[in-house]
Motif scaffolding. Structure first.
Motif, PDB file in Angstrom:
ATOM      1  N   LEU A 136       0.610 -19.234   7.528  1.00 25.47           N
ATOM      2  CA  LEU A 136      -0.622 -18.616   7.021  1.00 25.47           C
ATOM      3  C   LEU A 136      -0.650 -17.094   7.118  1.00 25.47           C
ATOM      4  N   HIS A 137       0.242 -16.528   7.919  1.00 27.58           N
ATOM      5  CA  HIS A 137       0.182 -15.073   8.105  1.00 27.58           C
ATOM      6  C   HIS A 137       1.579 -14.471   8.014  1.00 27.58           C
ATOM      7  N   LEU A 138       1.957 -14.110   6.810  1.00 25.64           N
ATOM      8  CA  LEU A 138       3.197 -13.358   6.649  1.00 25.64           C
ATOM      9  C   LEU A 138       3.066 -12.440   5.439  1.00 25.64           C
ATOM     10  N   HIS A 139       3.611 -11.249   5.631  1.00 30.15           N
ATOM     11  CA  HIS A 139       3.496 -10.205   4.605  1.00 30.15           C
ATOM     12  C   HIS A 139       4.761 -10.203   3.752  1.00 30.15           C
ATOM     13  N   LEU A 140       4.571 -10.212   2.442  1.00 23.95           N
ATOM     14  CA  LEU A 140       5.725 -10.161   1.543  1.00 23.95           C
ATOM     15  C   LEU A 140       6.621  -8.962   1.878  1.00 23.95           C
TER      16      LEU A 140
ATOM     17  N   ALA B 124      -9.120 -11.427   8.335  1.00 26.06           N
ATOM     18  CA  ALA B 124      -9.042 -10.022   8.755  1.00 26.06           C
ATOM     19  C   ALA B 124      -8.063  -9.895   9.906  1.00 26.06           C
ATOM     20  N   HIS B 125      -7.195  -8.879   9.821  1.00 27.38           N
ATOM     21  CA  HIS B 125      -6.427  -8.511  11.008  1.00 27.38           C
ATOM     22  C   HIS B 125      -7.443  -7.914  11.982  1.00 27.38           C
ATOM     23  N   ALA B 126      -7.493  -8.445  13.169  1.00 27.20           N
ATOM     24  CA  ALA B 126      -8.426  -7.888  14.176  1.00 27.20           C
ATOM     25  C   ALA B 126      -7.959  -8.307  15.567  1.00 27.20           C
TER      26      ALA B 126
HETATM   27 ZN    ZN Z   1      -0.166  -9.090   9.626  1.00 27.17          ZN
END
Ligand code: ZN
Ligand code: ADE
Length: 359
Positions: free
Chosen positions: A31-35, A215-217
């Motif tokens: 669920l959380h990975l940046h291209l 949100a990144h937090a």
């Molecule tokens: Zn991230």
């Protein structure tokens, strides 16, 4: 009769190798990975070479990262490196190449579903065409999805420190591409320089458009910004959120409202938040009943992958098959898949778990 998950709880994994191959066989969701953070050094070399320039600088930079074992002195140093990598992506075809390589890497780990974050805000900042770029990305994804058992959805991320108007522009594009697999809007970047209060209206609008919100937090140790992000933006999931470990009230809030955390162990080590994985609060949050998912964040920039993150949780915190399956289930439940897709994925996970029980 014991159900499959209970039987799995009894599964003895007698060596690291068998645990790793067992993890490999599970159908997983990320669920959380940046291209942009998924581009392997070899592809960075290819991108710089193809342009006939930047080749030397890129080579020096890659060697430096490898020598430092992908450790960045701080989160802001990492964000600067993320910017440098993003600058190597100069055209829609560069993004298409990055997408193709990422989807191959995911499929090779048995990842069957991924919500990939695209730093749409960075594309706008570079003055590149977001529609042309995203069209090139989608073409690769469509082709890949027709040939491999992998479903891809997209999260458009704005850069916190670029402010409100910028975030609204990213949101406008996310809305536009909802029917091409964009499921959510989010914010990343520097929490200090882009506080949650700037984005209250943007998040409200995003929900109004039928988009999910992340949100990144709480990526650092200070829980104040994370408290604000939850209270003001009401994201459905939190990227990282490890600052909650220092705030018992926030732990209760996450647990009681079933707000999932997208925990990224290796990322937090590589950005210098912890010098030893044993000091990471994953187990504390887990034991407190918070819905934790495991993720890679920027897998190539931290030399990790999803299988590696699950294996690390096993090694560092004694997570066995029961806990690993629960982590995989948490990712399904926390995902933005529609209910029928979730049901299908749950069944696949259960079947794979059954198959891998010895005897
Ligand atoms: Zn991230
Ligand atoms: N963008 C890419 N990786 C990030 C991270 N770890 N934190 C904030 N923004 C990011």
């Amino acid at each position: 009769m014991q159900n499959s998950f209970a039987r799995l709880a009894a599964l003895e994994t007698d060596s690291a190798q068998s645990l790793e191959s067992w993890i490999h066989a599970l159908p997983k969701a990320e669920l959380h990975l940046h291209l942009e953070g998924s581009i392997q050094p070899e592809t960075l070399r290819e991108l710089s070479r193809a342009k006939g320039r930047l080749e030397q600088e890129t080579e020096v930079w890659i060697r430096q990262q490898e020598e430092r074992n992908f450790r960045y002195g701080s989160l802001s140093e990492f964000l600067n490196a993320f910017k440098l990598v993003s600058l190597l992506l100069e055209s829609p075809s560069d993004y298409a190449l990055a997408t193709e390589r990422l989807l191959q890497a995911l499929a090779s780990q048995n990842v069957g579903y991924a919500e990939i974050t695209l730093s749409a805000g960075v594309i706008l900042w570079k003055k590149q065409s977001l529609p042309e770029t995203f069209e090139a990305i989608c073409e690769v994804a469509r082709h890949f999805e027709s040939t491999a058992p992998l479903k891809v959805r997209w999260i458009f991320d704005a850069v916190r420190q670029f402010g409100t108007d910028h975030a609204r522009e990213v949101l406008g594009w996310a809305r536009m591409f909802r029917d091409q697999g964009v499921v959510a809007f989010g914010i990343g970047g520097d929490e200090e320089r882009g506080p949650a209060e700037l984005f209250v209206d943007v998040y409200q609008e995003a929900r109004g458009y039928g988009l999910h919100c992340t949100a990144h937090a709480g990526e650092g140790h200070n829980p104040a910004g994370m408290r604000q992000a939850i209270r003001l933006l009401k994201p459905e999931r939190i990227g990282h959120g490890i600052a909650a470990a220092r705030d018992p009230e926030m732990i209760r809030l996450l647990r009681d409202n079933e707000i999932p955390l997208e925990v990224c162990l290796t990322s937090n080590l590589c950005t210098g938040l912890f010098d030893d994985v044993q000091n990471h609060p994953l187990k504390q949050l887990w034991d407190a009943g918070v819905r934790v998912t495991l993720n890679t964040d920027d897998p190539a920039m931290f030399a990790t992958n999803l299988e590696g993150e699950l294996a690390l949780a096993a090694r560092a915190f004694g997570f066995g098959p029961t806990e690993i399956i629960k982590l995989c289930q948490n990712a399904i439940e926390a995902s933005f898949m529609p209910e029928d897709e979730k049901q299908e994925f749950r069944t696949k996970l259960r079947q794979a778990a059954d198959r891998s029980v010895p005897g």
